[in-house]
Design an enzyme around this catalytic site. Sequence first.
Site, PDB file in Angstrom:
ATOM      1  N   ARG A   4      -0.395  -6.065  -2.375  1.00 59.59           N
ATOM      2  CA  ARG A   4      -0.077  -7.224  -3.212  1.00 59.59           C
ATOM      3  C   ARG A   4      -1.161  -8.280  -3.046  1.00 59.59           C
ATOM      4  NH1 ARG A   4       4.025 -10.312  -1.805  1.00 59.59           N
ATOM      5  NH2 ARG A   4       4.182 -11.276  -3.843  1.00 59.59           N
ATOM      6  N   ARG A  50       6.260 -17.322   4.308  1.00 61.08           N
ATOM      7  CA  ARG A  50       6.069 -17.246   5.761  1.00 61.08           C
ATOM      8  C   ARG A  50       7.169 -18.042   6.433  1.00 61.08           C
ATOM      9  NH1 ARG A  50       2.522 -14.382   4.800  1.00 61.08           N
ATOM     10  NH2 ARG A  50       0.279 -14.511   4.858  1.00 61.08           N
ATOM     11  N   LYS A  94       5.200  -5.883   9.865  1.00 58.76           N
ATOM     12  CA  LYS A  94       5.284  -5.164   8.588  1.00 58.76           C
ATOM     13  C   LYS A  94       5.221  -3.652   8.787  1.00 58.76           C
ATOM     14  CE  LYS A  94       3.448  -5.333   3.927  1.00 58.76           C
ATOM     15  NZ  LYS A  94       3.044  -6.255   2.874  1.00 58.76           N
TER      16      LYS A  94
HETATM   17  C1  BTN Z   1       1.956  -4.769  -0.132  1.00 60.13           C
HETATM   18  O1  BTN Z   1       0.904  -5.422  -0.155  1.00 60.13           O
HETATM   19  O2  BTN Z   1       2.859  -5.042   0.640  1.00 60.13           O
HETATM   20  C2  BTN Z   1       2.144  -3.609  -1.069  1.00 60.13           C
HETATM   21  C3  BTN Z   1       1.510  -2.359  -0.535  1.00 60.13           C
HETATM   22  C4  BTN Z   1       1.691  -1.168  -1.436  1.00 60.13           C
HETATM   23  C5  BTN Z   1       0.881   0.016  -0.961  1.00 60.13           C
HETATM   24  C6  BTN Z   1       1.182   1.258  -1.727  1.00 60.13           C
HETATM   25  S1  BTN Z   1       0.502   2.691  -0.970  1.00 60.13           S
HETATM   26  C7  BTN Z   1       0.911   3.642  -2.373  1.00 60.13           C
HETATM   27  C8  BTN Z   1       0.602   2.786  -3.586  1.00 60.13           C
HETATM   28  N1  BTN Z   1      -0.786   2.917  -3.976  1.00 60.13           N
HETATM   29  C9  BTN Z   1      -1.464   1.784  -3.800  1.00 60.13           C
HETATM   30  O3  BTN Z   1      -2.671   1.637  -4.037  1.00 60.13           O
HETATM   31  N2  BTN Z   1      -0.650   0.831  -3.324  1.00 60.13           N
HETATM   32  C10 BTN Z   1       0.698   1.307  -3.160  1.00 60.13           C
END
Ligand code: BTN
Length: 326
Positions: free
Chosen positions: A121, A323, A186
């Site tokens: 994100r 946060r 996380k």
């Molecule tokens: C976040 O930032 O919390 C979201 C992370 C999401 C990661 C997943 S891994 C599978 C899918 N492909 C990606 O490039 N991102 C999501």
Amino acid sequence: MPKTTLLPLLASGEYRSGQALADALGVSRTAIWKQLNALSGYGLRIESVKGRGYRIPGGIDLLDEALVQAALTPAAAALLTRLQVLETIDSTNAEAMRQLEAGAGAGLVCTAEQQSAGRGRRGRTWVSPFARNLYLSVAWRYHQGAAALEGLSLAVGVAVARALAANGLPAVQLKWPNDVIFRGAKLGGVLLEMTGDAAGVCQIVVGVGLNVAMPDSAAVAIDQAWTDIKSISAGTPPGRNALLAALLNELLPLLATFEEHGFAPWREEWLALDAFADAPVVLHTGAQDLAGIARGVDERGALRLETASAGLQTIYGGEISLRRAR
Ligand code: BTN
């Protein structure tokens, strides 16, 4: 890129001689050497000992399409249209989106052992080492536009929490909008990406990243507190195939019914998992920081933030992060 046929032969962690590998695959020693080089390129440590051969120390738990398919519930199996298990890809979300644009239908699942450009994100990178964690994307099509999908990413967080509980893992919590956390660190994240008509037919890709056994060498690139399934498991951690199947068992039925029922049926469960319930928080919106007390979410998945100046406000998602206030 074709899969490295050598990898399953080394997955157990036992030594295999170059000749035995060549014989097993019916290829030359040179071909084996090329594949070993490719595997090193994935960041895998291949040990080579004279007289014994090659091995991957500790072995690896490879994704196996047949194992995942066999562990699906009938409901999930009926909704799955294609399960793609890739060795490496830029991003499973990007790949699922490409396939949707090329005409793939709802129920396409794209997973990979490694992502070279995993997306998080807010423009962040998602650290995606080879064969250690889970990276999956599920594609779906909807007909009533983006408004009908409000709260979907929160419901996905609940689905992930359910899947982990189904594997006997300790209860996780959710941080608005959709981080999966354990004791403040996380464990996983959710990234929804959409194309199409925001008011009509749209395609959505639900990406889930779950840290399973994050190697320290990769973790140095993570800029926040993190944990993984291995660390939170009381006993032997579940395998990646079992976890992947459990995720699909929750996600596919969720995606199939969300447009009809929305977030409302998921709200109580989300609230019960809320890591910041009634906690002092700071919301970073890019433009400004907003301090207040987190008061859960409404039936559309918007954050309810109580501030001293404006009372109870509802905050919708986007490029916002939350946060705990210090
Ligand atoms: C976040 O930032 O919390 C979201 C992370 C999401 C990661 C997943 S891994 C599978 C899918 N492909 C990606 O490039 N991102 C999501």
